[in-house]
Every structure is written in structure tokens, then in C-alpha cells.
Design a protein around this motif. Structure first.
Motif, short mmCIF file in Angstrom:
data_model
loop_
_atom_site.label_atom_id
_atom_site.label_comp_id
_atom_site.label_asym_id
_atom_site.label_seq_id
_atom_site.Cartn_x
_atom_site.Cartn_y
_atom_site.Cartn_z
N ALA A 325 0.83 -1.21 0.00
CA ALA A 325 0.00 0.00 0.00
C ALA A 325 0.87 1.26 0.00
O ALA A 325 0.54 2.25 -0.68
CB ALA A 325 -0.94 -0.01 1.20
N GLY A 329 0.53 3.77 -2.97
CA GLY A 329 0.05 5.09 -2.58
C GLY A 329 1.06 6.17 -2.94
O GLY A 329 0.69 7.24 -3.47
N SER A 348 -6.81 -2.47 -5.90
CA SER A 348 -7.45 -2.32 -4.59
C SER A 348 -8.90 -2.79 -4.60
O SER A 348 -9.62 -2.61 -3.62
CB SER A 348 -7.40 -0.85 -4.14
N SER A 401 -3.17 -10.39 1.15
CA SER A 401 -2.68 -9.11 0.63
C SER A 401 -3.60 -8.58 -0.46
O SER A 401 -3.88 -7.38 -0.52
CB SER A 401 -1.26 -9.28 0.08
N LEU A 405 -5.79 -5.33 0.69
CA LEU A 405 -4.95 -4.21 0.27
C LEU A 405 -5.73 -2.90 0.29
O LEU A 405 -5.18 -1.85 0.64
CB LEU A 405 -4.40 -4.49 -1.13
N ALA A 408 -5.64 -1.16 3.70
CA ALA A 408 -4.37 -0.48 3.97
C ALA A 408 -4.19 0.74 3.08
O ALA A 408 -3.75 1.80 3.53
CB ALA A 408 -3.21 -1.46 3.79
N LEU A 409 -4.55 0.61 1.80
CA LEU A 409 -4.34 1.69 0.84
C LEU A 409 -5.20 2.91 1.19
O LEU A 409 -4.77 4.05 1.01
CB LEU A 409 -4.67 1.19 -0.57
N HIS A 410 -6.41 2.66 1.68
CA HIS A 410 -7.28 3.78 2.08
C HIS A 410 -6.62 4.60 3.18
O HIS A 410 -6.61 5.84 3.14
CB HIS A 410 -8.64 3.26 2.55
N ASP A 413 -3.49 6.43 1.69
CA ASP A 413 -3.91 7.55 0.84
C ASP A 413 -4.39 8.73 1.67
O ASP A 413 -4.10 9.90 1.36
CB ASP A 413 -5.01 7.10 -0.12
N ALA A 453 -3.40 1.21 9.59
CA ALA A 453 -3.53 0.25 8.49
C ALA A 453 -3.06 -1.14 8.93
O ALA A 453 -3.71 -2.15 8.64
CB ALA A 453 -2.72 0.72 7.29
#
Length: 523
Positions: A325, A329, A348, A401, A405, A408-410, A413, A453
Motif C-alpha cells: 500500500a 500510494g 485495490s 494481501s 490491500l 491499507a491503501l485507504h 492515501d 492500516a
């Protein structure tokens, strides 16, 4: 790749299996899955929306504590609450036993609702999924400026009229998004519907794979399930494609909550507290009672091994997911090209795909790679290395993952969005390379986002059941699998200790979410 392989399974049609499914259970799979998803969607709206409105709109005794208490059901996996309520409401459970002792009833003298049913599954899932709607709706209600209500009242609207005609339509996109998330979770659920004996796509996938010993037909069922999820996402997007609301750039007046008197405040508090009682307190107390009764029998070295397996698996998966992430990101931040943005958005999407589907797709692809790898080692070294990919923890880490994902990416970001681009420009003017900027500037500033995350992915992995059931290596168990196995054997009291461990760990992200909501960080 896993999702694409699942759809590619239709290249090899399984006519005989599909004929059998069509003549027997396919209609049940479709009907029950749709009823489950839309039933859960309706209930989470009915619970989460009024709850969000009352807590954002009114000031009453206990509101400060209630705003985080209503999030506690998020820590209770649906399959665990299903086991617990079954133990409490079955014929031999405390509820019916008390009724028979009080009224001298015998079996057949009274009617008691059957918890193990489609209706019961809808209720169990709604009790733990309504926070999706509550969180998004509460944020939407809080962001509505006070001037809107003042304007509505100046035009003669009552408080109910303002809520129904102004506040609710403005919050509709957020409510629909929360509902779509809850419905996707309902489509993906396996533990609850399997235990309640409800035939859905997820239970059908397992039966086709392990009962009919046909992985290709199971993959095709998984593709149908994914099709329903994609259709749901399209409907959700289509319903709000023209619904865009913007507020002016000036700072709006701070909203003043309506102060309720003691009587009205008590009624509102009780009504808002009911979902907490049903979705968390009752099952938690029951789990505590069972865990205390069976503690000496269940707290053994094997339980500690289960806890260690669950911990190490969740820890590795969360670190891998958060590292990816961070890479994606930061890549989006450095490259504003449309192509990069679309690619990161695509990777994602795993959270929208049921874990069962990703697990089947990964198993197909990794098994193929294992076969090719063994062919190479046999030709070169005259030996076989075995299932090094599909038969190890690698497959689980890969699926976790992919699946989580987006979570975690949210967070990453959101954290990166708070860092002004001018800081990057200043670092570059001093000769810093992008990787050095990430290491020395961004990661220290992203500490809270990275930790949140890690925690959210950790707990999601700990609760994940269907993917773990499909991909776990031989002789490798986790707390979620042990809970599922014991409950399936009707050893509900014995399942309480591992279930309680999952619930207690699941409370951690609830505390984190509460702090984030109470203390939002502004750019």
C-alpha cells in the motif's frame, strides 16, 4: 489474476455438474444469496441511519459513550455471533429452558422462532454490519452545514421534514456506499450460513469442490457469485452517478446539537443502545461464561500454538499489505497519470471480491505454477520440490494481501493527502531522491496512518474464515478455523475461548476508529 482465472474456468464447461445443480440446488443458491444480501442491506439501513442521525443531531445523557459503544459489534465476527445466539436460543439453551421452567411447558407446548434459518442469518449479519452504514452516514450528517436547516425552517419545514427532504437525501450516497459494503460482506459470508444450514453460493462452492470433487465447477460458481457482487457495485454507482452535492468553500457555522430533556434523552439512549446489547453485549457475556467454564480444559499448549499461528500469519500479511500500500500510494502521488491511477484502483478492488473467490483463483494459478516448477526440478535434478506455492503459507499471504490491500491503501492515501505537495518540492530542491523523501519525510509523518492500516489488516486477517479454510497448509490451524470446527461439532462452549480471543483483538480497531472520529486530523 485470481478473479480472471475464476471467470476463465467457463472455457471448460462442466455440463453434467451444472445440469445436476440446475435440477437440484442452484435456484436455492441464487434465491438465498439474494435474499441474504438484500435483507442485510435493508436492516443495516434501518439500524444504522437513525442511529447516525440521533448521535449527530441530538445531545443527551450518555451520548459521549454511546458514539463509540455502537461500534463494538464490528469486533464480533458474524459466524461467532451466530454460534453464540444458537447456544442461547436453541431448545437446550438458557432462554427456552427458562421459559419451560417458569410455565411448566413441554416440547411442543409453545412456539419459539428458529434461529437457524435464512431470517436468523440475515439478523446475525445485520447486527454486526450496521456500523458500515452508521460510520458513513454519521460523517455525512456531521458535514451538513447548519445553514441548510435554518433555510429549511425559514420555509416552514418541520424537523422531520428537514430530515426527510434535506438531510437524508444529502446523506444518501454515503448510506448507499455503507449498504453496498454490508451487502458484499453478506454475499461473501460462509461461516454463518454454513452453520445455519442456509444454501448460498459460498456453501455451494465448498460442496461442489469437496463433495463433488470438481474444482472447475466450483470456480464457475465462484464466477457467478463475483458477477452478483460486480452487479451490486454497478447498481450502487448507477444510483448515485448524478447525485453530487457540494458545499461552499467558506467555513460553515458549527452545528448545535438539539438538547433533549431527561425523559426524551433516556428514550433515545435506550433505543440507540439496543443494537449494542444485541450485537455485542449479550454474545460477549455468553462467550465469557462459556470460556470461564471451559478455561482449564481449553487453555492448553495447543491453544497457545493456535494463537501463535494466528498472530504470525496476521502479522506477516498485514506487513506485506501495508508495504504494498505504501508503494502504490506513493506511486500515485509521484505519478498523476490516468493510467497509474486506474491501475492502483484496480488492484485495490480485492476487498469487493469474496475471499472464497480469490482463494479459488489463487489456488488454480499457484497449483499450475507448482506443476511447472516440479517439471523443471525433475528434469534438472531428478527430484520434486512439492507444493512450495499452493501448499504453503505463501498462498495465504498472497490472498490476504490481495483481499485487504484496499483497507491499507485507504489509510495510506488518507495520510498522504494530509502532506502538502510543497514539502515534496522543498525536499527535491535540496537534492533528495523520491525514495529518500518517502523514508525521511513521509513515513515519519504517516506513522499514525501506517499503524492504523497495520492494525485493521491484522484484525481482518485474524477473522477471515473461508480463504483460510481453502488455502491453509496441512496441520496448520488458526483461531478462526478452530472456532469453526468446534462449533460445527456442536461444542459451542469449547469454541468460546478461541472465539473470545478473536473478539477481544477485534475491539482494538474499534478503539482506533473512535479516536480518529473524535480527533480528526485536518490538512
Amino acid at each position: 489474476m485470481p478473479t480472471g482465472l475464476v471467470f476463465a474456468s467457463f472455457i471448460y464447461p462442466q455440463f453434467e455438474v451444472w445440469q445436476h445443480l440446475f435440477n437440484t440446488v442452484l435456484s436455492d443458491y441464487v434465491f438465498n444469496s439474494l435474499c441474504l444480501a438484500f435483507g442485510v442491506g435493508a436492516l443495516v439501513i434501518l439500524i444504522g441511519t437513525p442511529l447516525a442521525w440521533c448521535i449527530s443531531r441530538y445531545d443527551f445523557v450518555g451520548r459521549k459513550h454511546l458514539q463509540w459503544l455502537v461500534l463494538l459489534p464490528m469486533s464480533m465476527p458474524a459466524y461467532i455471533i451466530a454460534y453464540t445466539y444458537t447456544g442461547m436460543l436453541d431448545f437446550a439453551g438458557p432462554a427456552q429452558s427458562w421459559l419451560r421452567s417458569q410455565f411448566n411447558w413441554e416440547y411442543g407446548d409453545y412456539y419459539f422462532p428458529e434461529i437457524r434459518s435464512l431470517t436468523g442469518a440475515i439478523l446475525m449479519l445485520a447486527l454486526v454490519l450496521y456500523p458500515y452504514v452508521y460510520l458513513l452516514a454519521r460523517t455525512a450528517f456531521n458535514e451538513q452545514p447548519r445553514s441548510l436547516e435554518e433555510t429549511a425552517k425559514s420555509l416552514g419545514e418541520s424537523s422531520f421534514g428537514y430530515w426527510f427532504k434535506v438531510a437524508l437525501p444529502l446523506a444518501r450516497p454515503a448510506i448507499l456506499m455503507g449498504t453496498a459494503l454490508a451487502m458484499m460482506e453478506a454475499f461473501a459470508d460462509y461461516g454463518t450460513v454454513q452453520y445455519f444450514g442456509v444454501s448460498t453460493f459460498t456453501t455451494g462452492i465448498f460442496r461442489t469442490w469437496f463433495g463433488l470433487n470438481n474444482g472447475m465447477a466450483a470456480a464457475q460458481l465462484a464466477a457467478m457469485l463475483t458477477g452478483f457482487v460486480i452487479l451490486l457495485l454497478f447498481v450502487e454507482y448507477f444510483s448515485r452517478r448524478k447525485v453530487k452535492y457540494y458545499f461552499q468553500g467558506q467555513v460553515a457555522k458549527s452545528k448545535q446539537r438539539v438538547k433533549l430533556n431527561n425523559g426524551a434523552g433516556f428514550v433515545v439512549f435506550v433505543l440507540c443502545f439496543i443494537p449494542v446489547i444485541l450485537g455485542f453485549l449479550l454474545p460477549f457475556v455468553q462467550l465469557m461464561n462459556w470460556a470461564i467454564d471451559t478455561f482449564h480444559e481449553q487453555f492448553t499448549p495447543s491453544f497457545l500454538k493456535l494463537a501463535w499461528n494466528s498472530f504470525i500469519l496476521a502479522a506477516i500479511a498485514s506487513m506485506v499489505a501495508v508495504s504494498i500500500a505504501l508503494l502504490f500510494g506513493y506511486g500515485k502521488r509521484l505519478n498523476q497519470f490516468r493510467f497509474i491511477q486506474v491501475l492502483v484502483g484496480m488492484v485495490s478492488l480485492g476487498y469487493a471480491v469474496p475471499g472464497t473467490v480469490i482463494a479459488i483463483g489463487a489456488l488454480i494459478s499457484l497449483s499450475w505454477l507448482d506443476l511447472r516448477l516440479n517439471e523443471v526440478t525433475e528434469s534438472l535434478f531428478n527430484t520434486s520440490v512439492g507444493l512450495v506455492l499452493s501448499g504453503s503459507l505463501f498462498s495465504l499471504i498472497l490472498v490476504y494481501s490481495s483481499r485487504f490491500l484496499a483497507v491499507a491503501l485507504h489509510n495510506i492515501d488518507t495520510g498522504l493527502a494530509r502532506i502538502k505537495p510543497s514539502m515534496d518540492d522543498a525536499a527535491r530542491s535540496l537534492g533528495y531522491k523520491p525514495i529518500l523523501i518517502l523514508k525521511t519525510i513521509h513515513i515519519p509523518l504517516l506513522k499514525t496512518s501506517v499503524l492504523s492500516a497495520l492494525l485493521l489488516v491484522f484484525v481482518d486477517v485474524l477473522k477471515e474464515l473461508p480463504a483460510t479454510l481453502i488455502l491453509r497448509p496441512f496441520n496448520f490451524n488458526t483461531l478462526s478455523i478452530k472456532t469453526f470446527e468446534l462449533a460445527s461439532d456442536e461444542r459451542l462452549a469449547d469454541a468460546a475461548l478461541p472465539a473470545l480471543a478473536i473478539v477481544i483483538v477485534g475491539i482494538l480497531p474499534v478503539i482506533l476508529l473512535t479516536k480518529i472520529i473524535d480527533n480528526p486530523v485536518h490538512a
